[in-house]
Design an enzyme around this catalytic site. Structure first.
Site, PDB file in Angstrom:
ATOM      1  N   GLU A  54      -6.633   0.499  -5.247  1.00 43.93           N
ATOM      2  CA  GLU A  54      -5.399  -0.248  -5.536  1.00 43.93           C
ATOM      3  C   GLU A  54      -5.478  -1.644  -4.945  1.00 43.93           C
ATOM      4  O   GLU A  54      -6.272  -1.927  -4.053  1.00 43.93           O
ATOM      5  CB  GLU A  54      -4.175   0.507  -5.013  1.00 43.93           C
ATOM      6  CG  GLU A  54      -4.256   0.951  -3.558  1.00 43.93           C
ATOM      7  CD  GLU A  54      -3.596   0.002  -2.583  1.00 43.93           C
ATOM      8  OE1 GLU A  54      -2.981  -0.990  -3.014  1.00 43.93           O
ATOM      9  OE2 GLU A  54      -3.696   0.240  -1.371  1.00 43.93           O
ATOM     10  N   SER A  61      -3.932  -7.357  -0.872  1.00 43.89           N
ATOM     11  CA  SER A  61      -4.726  -6.471  -0.040  1.00 43.89           C
ATOM     12  C   SER A  61      -5.310  -5.370  -0.904  1.00 43.89           C
ATOM     13  O   SER A  61      -4.598  -4.756  -1.705  1.00 43.89           O
ATOM     14  CB  SER A  61      -3.858  -5.872   1.074  1.00 43.89           C
ATOM     15  OG  SER A  61      -4.647  -5.100   1.953  1.00 43.89           O
ATOM     16  N   HIS A 107       0.805  -1.227   0.000  1.00 43.67           N
ATOM     17  CA  HIS A 107       0.000   0.000   0.000  1.00 43.67           C
ATOM     18  C   HIS A 107       0.837   1.276   0.000  1.00 43.67           C
ATOM     19  O   HIS A 107       0.301   2.354   0.251  1.00 43.67           O
ATOM     20  CB  HIS A 107      -0.967   0.038   1.199  1.00 43.67           C
ATOM     21  CG  HIS A 107      -1.918  -1.107   1.254  1.00 43.67           C
ATOM     22  ND1 HIS A 107      -2.895  -1.305   0.309  1.00 43.67           N
ATOM     23  CD2 HIS A 107      -2.033  -2.129   2.140  1.00 43.67           C
ATOM     24  CE1 HIS A 107      -3.581  -2.396   0.616  1.00 43.67           C
ATOM     25  NE2 HIS A 107      -3.069  -2.922   1.708  1.00 43.67           N
TER      26      HIS A 107
END
Length: 221
Positions: free
Chosen positions: A133, A109, A61
């Site tokens: 994302e 994720s 992330h």
């Protein structure tokens, strides 16, 4: 932005960095008492296609570490399927490629914003998500800490905007309450009555003490 982790189920990993896997599985109740429903990503994926934007592929992330591109994303009967391509000219992507080959990367994720949720008893149902994302991540043993960090950031933003005299819109405050686990009906009531009254009083320059006490109690809870 919120995040949610899933086990990485790689179907294929080629030498040029192409792989397939699922970024989300439908119907499973996770450790936060939430489940993603079929159709949750349809509108978001259509919006990306219409606007020519892309769902990002980052490492953990981190916006400073793009490692590849998602060449195809779609919902099927199981969940959110994706075909990605690691850009092996990037050092970090080469490292991720090597780790994936040895099955040392254990999760994908998603980074998203909730746009439509519901409550089914104790389970929070995620019906529509705006997808930003999908990141390969280390095996998600520390996922609760990451989620709590995101929630903490939103509360800090909420407090800062109150101090600056620019309170969040009622709907955004309701979303914060829902993310904290407040049932939908209660979140709507708090946001549309107590919070709305407090920020209205502030804008009218009256009942300042009542507003301060109400917001102080909210931030303490």
């Amino acid at each position: 932005m919120k995040t949610k982790d899933f086990s990485l189920q790689v179907k294929e990993l080629t030498e040029d960095g192409t792989f397939e896997g699922y970024g989300s599985i439908f119907g499973n109740v996770d450790s936060y008492g939430e489940k993603v429903m079929p159709g949750a990503f349809v509108e978001s994926l259509a919006k990306h296609k219409r606007e020519g934007s892309s769902v990002l592929m980052l490492w953990q992330h981190n916006p400073n570490e793009p490692i590849g591109v998602w060449e195809d994303l779609a919902e099927d009967g199981k969940g959110l399927w994706g075909k990605g391509h690691l850009i092996l000219e990037v050092q970090k992507a080469r490292e991720i490629h090597a780790l994936m080959k040895r099955k040392a990367i254990g999760g994908l994720s998603i980074g998203y914003r909730e746009t439509d949720t519901d409550q089914d008893g104790a389970v929070r149902v995620l019906k529509k998500l705006d997808l930003y994302e999908i990141s390969p991540v280390s095996f998600p043993a520390n996922r609760r800490a990451r989620i709590e960090a995101v929630k903490s950031e939103r509360m800090e933003e909420f407090a800062r905007r109150l101090r600056d005299g620019e309170p969040m819109p009622i709907k955004e405050f309701e979303d914060i309450l829902r993310e904290a686990g407040v049932p939908k009906s209660m979140a709507v009531a708090i946001a549309s009555h107590g919070y709305a009254k407090a920020i209205r009083s502030e804008s009218e320059g009256s009942k300042a003490n009542e507003q301060a006490a109400f917001l102080k109690a909210l931030l303490r809870s």
